[in-house]
Design a protein around this motif. Sequence first.
Motif, mmCIF file in Angstrom:
data_model
loop_
_atom_site.group_PDB
_atom_site.id
_atom_site.type_symbol
_atom_site.label_atom_id
_atom_site.label_comp_id
_atom_site.label_asym_id
_atom_site.label_seq_id
_atom_site.Cartn_x
_atom_site.Cartn_y
_atom_site.Cartn_z
ATOM 1 N N TYR A 8 0.865 -1.166 0.000
ATOM 2 C CA TYR A 8 0.000 0.000 0.000
ATOM 3 C C TYR A 8 0.909 1.225 0.000
ATOM 4 C CZ TYR A 8 -2.184 3.545 3.061
ATOM 5 O OH TYR A 8 -2.611 4.704 3.627
ATOM 6 N N ASP A 9 0.480 2.314 -0.614
ATOM 7 C CA ASP A 9 1.272 3.537 -0.565
ATOM 8 C C ASP A 9 0.348 4.741 -0.659
ATOM 9 O OD1 ASP A 9 3.498 5.170 -0.337
ATOM 10 O OD2 ASP A 9 4.522 4.355 -2.086
ATOM 11 N N GLU A 10 0.928 5.918 -0.430
ATOM 12 C CA GLU A 10 0.192 7.171 -0.475
ATOM 13 C C GLU A 10 0.908 8.160 -1.386
ATOM 14 O OE1 GLU A 10 -1.642 7.026 4.043
ATOM 15 O OE2 GLU A 10 0.207 8.162 3.713
ATOM 16 N N PHE A 11 0.120 8.948 -2.096
ATOM 17 C CA PHE A 11 0.617 9.982 -3.000
ATOM 18 C C PHE A 11 -0.004 11.292 -2.517
ATOM 19 C CE2 PHE A 11 0.966 5.959 -5.002
ATOM 20 C CZ PHE A 11 2.107 6.028 -5.782
ATOM 21 N N VAL A 12 0.836 12.305 -2.284
ATOM 22 C CA VAL A 12 0.381 13.509 -1.587
ATOM 23 C C VAL A 12 0.530 14.759 -2.451
ATOM 24 C CG1 VAL A 12 0.738 14.917 0.496
ATOM 25 C CG2 VAL A 12 1.083 12.433 0.597
#
Length: 170
Positions: free
Chosen positions: A109-113
């Motif tokens: 899982y990852d996040e892009f900000v």
Amino acid sequence: MKILLLGAALAFTTMPALAHVTLETQQAVAGSGYKAVLRVPHGCDGSPTTSIRVLLPEGFRLAKPMPKAGWQLSTVKKTVEPFDNHGTTVREDVSEIEWRGGNLPDDFYDEFVFRGTLPAGAGETAWFKVVQKCTKGETRWDEIPADGKAAAKPAAGVKLTPPASPAHSH
């Protein structure tokens, strides 16, 4: 009890297939500054994610994406109705953000900000359409739910609330 546990285990193992690309904060004040944390829970049918492209909603202004180690970052600008930004007239603004060239395995899982200013329409929802490209195929998270019905591949949304009214002193 075993049947109940088996059912729960089965439901849990099938959950990732139902997970959508979503925003961490799904409600914010219309016209306010907003830090968008786009959560990407899986790849495309087992294939690793290699690109995330976000199409910003109409009225989202002054987008600034956060660089991400191992990913190339680019933006697309378009001509907009001129507006003032601290004494400078803005005529072109970011309409798309893309992180590409990375490798996010399906099991992770990852996040892009990114940050910017939300549209002013209190009571509405600002929809961020996302194109997730993988080594095999792509998923378009771009459906706008209508009439309270869930969409199969919904865009990520943030409900725009009115500003809080000032507290009255007695």
